[in-house]
Design an enzyme around this catalytic site. Sequence first.
Site, PDB file in Angstrom:
ATOM      1  N   ASP A  78      62.690  53.248  95.678  1.00  0.00           N
ATOM      2  CA  ASP A  78      62.108  51.916  95.498  1.00  0.00           C
ATOM      3  C   ASP A  78      61.715  51.283  96.833  1.00  0.00           C
ATOM      4  OD1 ASP A  78      62.580  52.271  92.872  1.00  0.00           O
ATOM      5  OD2 ASP A  78      63.899  50.529  92.605  1.00  0.00           O
ATOM      6  N   TYR A  81      58.452  52.416  98.115  1.00  0.00           N
ATOM      7  CA  TYR A  81      57.372  51.809  97.316  1.00  0.00           C
ATOM      8  C   TYR A  81      57.103  50.398  97.847  1.00  0.00           C
ATOM      9  CZ  TYR A  81      54.823  50.109  93.229  1.00  0.00           C
ATOM     10  OH  TYR A  81      53.873  49.576  92.392  1.00  0.00           O
ATOM     11  N   ASP A  82      58.192  49.659  98.050  1.00  0.00           N
ATOM     12  CA  ASP A  82      58.069  48.286  98.560  1.00  0.00           C
ATOM     13  C   ASP A  82      57.309  48.241  99.874  1.00  0.00           C
ATOM     14  OD1 ASP A  82      59.532  47.580  96.435  1.00  0.00           O
ATOM     15  OD2 ASP A  82      61.361  47.055  97.535  1.00  0.00           O
ATOM     16  N   SER A 127      52.197  45.769  59.554  1.00  0.00           N
ATOM     17  CA  SER A 127      53.629  46.052  59.705  1.00  0.00           C
ATOM     18  C   SER A 127      53.996  47.251  58.846  1.00  0.00           C
ATOM     19  CB  SER A 127      54.453  44.830  59.336  1.00  0.00           C
ATOM     20  OG  SER A 127      54.093  44.427  58.046  1.00  0.00           O
ATOM     21  N   LEU A 128      55.248  47.617  58.899  1.00  0.00           N
ATOM     22  CA  LEU A 128      55.705  48.831  58.223  1.00  0.00           C
ATOM     23  C   LEU A 128      56.617  48.483  57.066  1.00  0.00           C
ATOM     24  CD1 LEU A 128      56.710  50.798  61.439  1.00  0.00           C
ATOM     25  CD2 LEU A 128      54.799  51.360  59.941  1.00  0.00           C
ATOM     26  N   GLU A 162      59.400  58.707  65.567  1.00  0.00           N
ATOM     27  CA  GLU A 162      59.469  57.867  66.764  1.00  0.00           C
ATOM     28  C   GLU A 162      60.604  56.858  66.659  1.00  0.00           C
ATOM     29  OE1 GLU A 162      55.645  55.933  66.785  1.00  0.00           O
ATOM     30  OE2 GLU A 162      54.590  57.830  66.440  1.00  0.00           O
ATOM     31  N   LYS A 164      62.104  53.198  66.559  1.00  0.00           N
ATOM     32  CA  LYS A 164      61.538  51.885  66.248  1.00  0.00           C
ATOM     33  C   LYS A 164      62.082  50.922  67.291  1.00  0.00           C
ATOM     34  CE  LYS A 164      60.460  48.678  62.562  1.00  0.00           C
ATOM     35  NZ  LYS A 164      60.821  47.443  63.254  1.00  0.00           N
ATOM     36  N   ASP A 166      62.956  47.769  69.454  1.00  0.00           N
ATOM     37  CA  ASP A 166      63.279  46.425  69.004  1.00  0.00           C
ATOM     38  C   ASP A 166      62.810  45.413  70.052  1.00  0.00           C
ATOM     39  OD1 ASP A 166      64.178  44.511  67.376  1.00  0.00           O
ATOM     40  OD2 ASP A 166      66.314  44.875  67.682  1.00  0.00           O
ATOM     41  N   ARG A 185      51.142  40.118  68.686  1.00  0.00           N
ATOM     42  CA  ARG A 185      50.716  40.460  67.337  1.00  0.00           C
ATOM     43  C   ARG A 185      50.368  39.209  66.537  1.00  0.00           C
ATOM     44  NH1 ARG A 185      53.758  40.914  62.588  1.00  0.00           N
ATOM     45  NH2 ARG A 185      52.894  42.365  61.078  1.00  0.00           N
ATOM     46  N   GLU A 222      55.077  48.333  72.052  1.00  0.00           N
ATOM     47  CA  GLU A 222      56.163  47.350  72.040  1.00  0.00           C
ATOM     48  C   GLU A 222      56.567  47.002  73.464  1.00  0.00           C
ATOM     49  OE1 GLU A 222      56.907  46.757  68.897  1.00  0.00           O
ATOM     50  OE2 GLU A 222      58.922  45.882  68.795  1.00  0.00           O
ATOM     51  N   TYR A 274      56.372  50.539  75.716  1.00  0.00           N
ATOM     52  CA  TYR A 274      56.051  51.865  75.185  1.00  0.00           C
ATOM     53  C   TYR A 274      54.910  51.729  74.183  1.00  0.00           C
ATOM     54  CZ  TYR A 274      60.086  54.438  76.977  1.00  0.00           C
ATOM     55  OH  TYR A 274      60.987  55.061  77.776  1.00  0.00           O
ATOM     56  N   LYS A 345      55.540  58.814  60.705  1.00  0.00           N
ATOM     57  CA  LYS A 345      54.108  58.617  60.458  1.00  0.00           C
ATOM     58  C   LYS A 345      53.482  59.972  60.127  1.00  0.00           C
ATOM     59  CE  LYS A 345      54.003  55.022  63.981  1.00  0.00           C
ATOM     60  NZ  LYS A 345      53.674  54.721  65.379  1.00  0.00           N
ATOM     61  N   LYS A 369      65.393  52.218  58.703  1.00  0.00           N
ATOM     62  CA  LYS A 369      66.188  51.312  59.531  1.00  0.00           C
ATOM     63  C   LYS A 369      67.626  51.795  59.701  1.00  0.00           C
ATOM     64  CE  LYS A 369      64.757  47.570  60.511  1.00  0.00           C
ATOM     65  NZ  LYS A 369      64.208  46.377  59.881  1.00  0.00           N
ATOM     66  N   CYS A 463     100.603  26.476  70.073  1.00  0.00           N
ATOM     67  CA  CYS A 463     100.424  27.783  69.445  1.00  0.00           C
ATOM     68  C   CYS A 463     100.474  27.636  67.924  1.00  0.00           C
ATOM     69  CB  CYS A 463     101.519  28.735  69.917  1.00  0.00           C
ATOM     70  SG  CYS A 463     101.557  30.288  69.011  1.00  0.00           S
ATOM     71  N   CYS A 466     103.922  29.585  66.783  1.00  0.00           N
ATOM     72  CA  CYS A 466     105.287  29.164  67.122  1.00  0.00           C
ATOM     73  C   CYS A 466     105.347  27.740  67.661  1.00  0.00           C
ATOM     74  CB  CYS A 466     105.895  30.128  68.133  1.00  0.00           C
ATOM     75  SG  CYS A 466     105.191  29.950  69.773  1.00  0.00           S
ATOM     76  N   CYS A 481      99.935  31.287  74.991  1.00  0.00           N
ATOM     77  CA  CYS A 481     101.098  30.670  74.367  1.00  0.00           C
ATOM     78  C   CYS A 481     102.280  31.053  75.230  1.00  0.00           C
ATOM     79  CB  CYS A 481     101.277  31.213  72.950  1.00  0.00           C
ATOM     80  SG  CYS A 481     102.961  31.091  72.344  1.00  0.00           S
ATOM     81  N   CYS A 487     107.864  33.949  70.044  1.00  0.00           N
ATOM     82  CA  CYS A 487     106.679  33.697  69.212  1.00  0.00           C
ATOM     83  C   CYS A 487     106.468  34.919  68.315  1.00  0.00           C
ATOM     84  CB  CYS A 487     105.460  33.464  70.100  1.00  0.00           C
ATOM     85  SG  CYS A 487     103.901  33.402  69.194  1.00  0.00           S
TER      86      CYS A 487
END
Length: 837
Positions: A78, A81-82, A127-128, A162, A164, A166, A185, A222, A274, A345, A369, A463, A466, A481, A487
């Site tokens: 990284d 890259y920076d 939608s599915l 695939e 799903k 979230d 969407r 997504e 993705y 699919k 699901k 408590c 007791c 407690c 107790c």
Amino acid sequence: MGVGVGWACVMQMDDASEAGRAREAQSRNIILRDRGSKMTVTAKQASPETQARADALRQELAEHGHRYHVLDDPAIPDADYDQLLRELEAIEAAHPELIASDSPTQRVGARAVGGFAEVRHAIPMLSLANAFTDAEVGEFVRRIRERLDLDADGCALEFSVEPKFDGLAITLRYEGGLFVRGATRGDGESGEDVTPNLRTIKAVPLRLRGADVPAVLEVRGEVYMPRAAFEAYNCAARASEGRIKPLVNPRNGAAGSLRQLDPGITAQRPLAFYAYAVGVVEFGDSGAALPPTHSQVLAQLRAWGVPVSALVETATGTQGCLDYYRRIGAQRDALPFDIDGVVYKVDALPMQRELGFVGRTPRWAIAHKFPAQEQTTVVEDIIVNIGRTGAATPAAKLQPVFVGGVTVTNATLHNADQVARLDVRVGDTVIVRRAGDVIPEVVGVVVDRRPEGTQPWRMPERCPVCASQIEREEGEAVSRCIGGLGCAAQRVQAIFHFASRRAMDIDGLGERLIEGLSDFGFVASVADLYDLSLEKLIEMKRLSDERDGTTPETVKGGKIATKWAENLIEAIDRSRSTTLARFLYALGIPNVGENTSKMLATWFGEIALVRQMPWPILKAVPDIGGESARAIDHFFAQPRNLQVIDDLLARGVVIADAHPPIGKLRAAIAPARVLANMELPRVTDKRAEQLAAAVESLDAVLRTHPDHWRDAGVPAETIDSLQDFVSTVEGRGLFARSDAALQLIRSRVGHDEDTVATPLDGKIFVLTGTLTTLTRDAAKERLEALGAKVAGSVSKKTSAVIAGDAAGSKLDKARDLGVEIWDEARLLEFLALHAPS
Ligand code: IVH
């Protein structure tokens, strides 16, 4: 994660490259703003070399971005890259005419004014339909086969399978390969133009790769928040003391971030992306076309530089789909992002076209699901549970809700601070989460659904079991407690722990039984377990059935069922012969887990010795820190605890592996060491050496005149500190006890340095794969008995990896590092050779 928040934060920050990227985004943001002011001052025509360098940097950065986000195979760290990014930023700052819209420096743009514009989707974002059972998946496949008339020719049906994801569905529009617009969407017909926010997501390519890119391409997929980024965000939120509101879950994190009007804020919340489909695709005059299957389209997207999850596969028929579902389901909790199911699919695009849609869902795809890990329900009450050490943990009593595959009626609220942070109230609608085997927890409140008249919750002062005071020490998150074993709740928990598998291992002694035994006065301390008889157990059961008004389970077919009681008595009997490590662990000393118990057992060998050790001596044992040492000392200073131990031994509990202390103990408790362990101000290791060298024994310290130290060259401030300490009752007591303990050990320890054979002392083992003759726990226990440590992961320090069947990545790592590898046969041979006689 069962670790302190601070530590978790450090781990997350170190582990998560997302966190690194957040820092990068932040720093870049500042540079960009700086550049705004510099631009007019420094702009001058760039030389051809500068222009070429800027082009080269852009290309190189795009290449590294692609390797990181699409190929998952970064070529440079990284930081490098920076470095490249900063160089490009510097050039662009000096020559703004060189800035291109696909430059990696152009991800954070200006704040949107007046909200987001509406974007109509030329092809709706549908939608599915969902399937929740195997049968429903079977039905889905059957319907397709029927419609396509596949059964006639016995054709196999291929699916793209695939995860799903979230997160949040979005569409990205590329024209001539350049990212021009991105939208949410929305309602499927039109969404919001969130282009500036999507530009901040590094996984979203600003330009497609390759020469054959379409004139217009809409990529659908997504946007999600990786779990590490979510954790890091919430860590920062917790540390902010209310200034930043924690996120309820990664999906809300992604949604909230995308809808930020200031892309600078989105950039600080590392999101990822993705792709899983395409929308409008136009190739213009090139004559090119998309390939004929969905899986090939995804492969093509990947080739154009768009991230497609490596978990995407193809599968054949219902069984292939279901196999995939189970495989991904098993990985679900270990994935770096949330998924809520898998999607099947039909792979062939001509078949998809033939199948078409019903309403707003395609006939050719379905989401299978997983059991939901989050649900909303209503809090009926907030109660307080008292644990073994008195910890008072608030828990929500819930209207029953099916979540994570089980019906949940209780969810932990962790502690009073957590309740305050979430502001959970009785009557609230809350989000309950149950992921994997983790206990259900309340993660958020749906404030919009709060009824009128609710009150903020407060920890009760007494408590509930007791009526002792509930106290909270300064700087501690937990309230306790103070009733101790007086107790009933703490008593039940203490007995439950005592009987647990890794402690005394009394099979069949569950919490309900213990409650009964405690409620009806059959058992007041763990020692009373060994006084139980068949008659007492049956009587207890009768009393509790009577009290609860339940049909006695004990009476079956007119005959009293006693088998359970016989089994329990037998199990209690069996537990009488135990090891010192188990015995110590079973006592439930605060801060003393299995490892500490094992160390104590190995080093001291006898309970009679352990219970007399002052903490500076306990601390001399490796891996026992000051806090545990003090807790152990404190535990054995309580007459009630000593009485319990005496009672246990008097009722026939036998420590079968008792042995003299190991030879090494003598070296570890040299008086100088013990003195240093007392942690007196200005008594460093070196000064402790000096002090100890000038006296005969620790006890003699109490009788030594300060002049004597002075003559021995001990600095005045060290002598003062020591004098201050021994002038207190506590200080004198500690010296006297330490001295007595040293003498006791010396009288007990054998002269042979190897009194106890610990052939694996200092060796670190890692167990992986499935062992066939031993359980992992048993293998661990036996290795530890020989002095080894058993660790969870392989490193250069690992002495050997024991690989059972189907060993995976740990075995590979051992091979990579050249760590010794043992198979099960070799382990058994070794154990047999070194078995205690
Ligand atoms: S395909 C016409 N594939 O699930 C079908 N959707 O209810 C278009 N999602 O809004 C969707 N992972 O947000 C598809 N691998 C995947 C997905 C996926 C997550 C979401 C997406 C969509 C919802 C469908």
